[in-house]
Design an enzyme around this catalytic site. Structure first.
Site, PDB file in Angstrom:
ATOM      1  N   SER A 134       0.832  -1.192   0.000  1.00  0.00           N
ATOM      2  CA  SER A 134       0.000   0.000   0.000  1.00  0.00           C
ATOM      3  C   SER A 134       0.869   1.245   0.000  1.00  0.00           C
ATOM      4  O   SER A 134       1.999   1.227   0.500  1.00  0.00           O
ATOM      5  CB  SER A 134      -0.850  -0.028   1.273  1.00  0.00           C
ATOM      6  OG  SER A 134      -1.300   1.255   1.605  1.00  0.00           O
ATOM      7  N   TYR A 158      -1.911  -0.182  10.829  1.00  0.00           N
ATOM      8  CA  TYR A 158      -2.205  -0.794   9.527  1.00  0.00           C
ATOM      9  C   TYR A 158      -1.018  -0.624   8.580  1.00  0.00           C
ATOM     10  O   TYR A 158      -0.521  -1.582   7.991  1.00  0.00           O
ATOM     11  CB  TYR A 158      -3.469  -0.177   8.897  1.00  0.00           C
ATOM     12  CG  TYR A 158      -3.554  -0.453   7.415  1.00  0.00           C
ATOM     13  CD1 TYR A 158      -3.771  -1.755   6.949  1.00  0.00           C
ATOM     14  CD2 TYR A 158      -3.373   0.563   6.470  1.00  0.00           C
ATOM     15  CE1 TYR A 158      -3.815  -2.027   5.588  1.00  0.00           C
ATOM     16  CE2 TYR A 158      -3.417   0.297   5.115  1.00  0.00           C
ATOM     17  CZ  TYR A 158      -3.633  -0.995   4.679  1.00  0.00           C
ATOM     18  OH  TYR A 158      -3.656  -1.262   3.330  1.00  0.00           O
TER      19      TYR A 158
END
Length: 351
Positions: A134, A158
């Protein structure tokens, strides 16, 4: 196109948003596919829709398995009954806010699950992986566009799981050079399959802009909260690189082909974005245009840890994978709206 010998791909999290769209493209491209998913943030209906989309013949080449990567036995069961040529690893939790409140859940799911997957892959000598990373691994980049060789830093649990997992991949590949791993750093995936029959259907209040806008447009939520209206950008709202999920799906196929074709790939990261920054308010305007609906907005303070502007440099993927995003913001909104309009309650089909 089709592969000469049918290659068998395991797709973890294949019932999810990006997973379903990628599975459709894999099947159309002649691959056999097995999905493993625990339905934490997805539903079986999504897999049924994939089958409908590809038709009965290709559907025979899709095998669905309910399972959880945290349970090694679930992975073992799959590998013991068939040989996989490669794994596309989507499975993972992905809500920034939730990760701050419940980091243990994120470490357990994202880290433990992935380590179990590597162990089982190694045992069965399947050493090719495309991993969902990501743009969060860039943190708040000092300059933009983000290039793959930038220093990496995470801003929340995250993001940290993605960064740890990238490091783990690099370490494994360094110690065992026969591994071939591609890390795909997604920017902001949006849109839906042009049929309008599959799309993003998050459980609970959406964490990302597009499903949020979509739920306002169909009347499920009263207004859109815009976090931050005093950023140093043209309209004061934050700028992101939104990418159509079908472009993203094709990026995974380009990455797979690269794994199969290039024994020297090692462990390599690629950005998947458009290279264009779009502000939150620009996205709202584009969605209003596509849907013909007015989206009421509420200006809210910035969320801590949100960067001002993040977009991708896409040169490396273009040069090495031969992949480039085809769709712009208007197509993203058009397809998102078609999905929303056909399925106002997502896969639940409430009337």
């Amino acid at each position: 196109m089709g592969s000469s010998v049918e290659q068998n791909i395991l797709v973890t999290g294949g019932a999810g948003f990006i997973g379903t769209h990628t599975v459709v493209q894999l099947l159309k491209d002649g691959f056999k596919v097995s999905i493993i998913d625990n339905f934490d943030n997805s539903v079986i209906e999504a897999v049924d829709r994939v089958r409908e989309l590809v038709g009965p013949d290709l559907s025979k080449k899709l095998d669905f398995n309910l399972g959880d990567l945290r349970n090694k036995g679930d992975i073992e069961k799959l590998f013991s009954k068939q040989r996989f040529d490669a794994v596309i690893h989507f499975a993972g939790l992905k809500a920034v806010g939730e990760s701050v409140e419940n980091p243990r859940r994120y470490f357990d799911n994202n880290l433990v699950g992935t380590i179990n997957l590597y162990e089982t892959m190694a045992k069965y000598n399947c050493k090719m992986m495309v991993f969902s990373s990501s743009a969060t691994v860039y943190g708040q980049p000092e300059k933009i566009p983000c290039m793959e060789d930038f220093e990496l830093k995470a801003m929340n649990p995250y993001g940290r799981t993605k960064l740890f997992l990238e490091e783990i991949a690099r370490d494994i590949q360094k110690a065992e050079p026969e591994w071939r791993i591609i890390l795909l750093r997604y920017f902001n995936p949006v849109g839906a399959h042009e049929s309008g029959s599959i799309g993003e259907d998050p459980k609970g209040i959406p964490n990302n802009l597009m499903p949020y806008i979509q739920q306002v447009a169909v009347g499920r939520l009263p207004e859109l909260n815009v976090y931050g209206h005093d950023y140093p950008t043209e309209d004061g709202s934050a700028v992101r690189d939104y990418i159509h999920v079908m472009d993203l799906a094709d990026g995974h196929i380009a990455a797979l082909r690269k794994l199969f074709a290039d024994p020297k790939i090692g462990c390599t990261a690629y950005n998947l974005g458009t290279g264009q920054g779009t502000s939150v308010l620009e996205m709202v305007a584009a969605f209003e245009k596509a849907s013909g609906k007015k989206i009421p907005i509420k200006l809210c303070p910035r969320r801590s840890g949100d960067a001002t502007a993040v977009y991708a440099s896409t040169e490396k993927a273009e040069k090495e994978l031969g992949w480039k995003a085809k769709y712009g913001v208007d197509e993203m909104c058009r397809d998102q709206w078609k999905w929303a309009n056909n399925n106002p309650w997502g896969y639940q089909n409430k009337l």
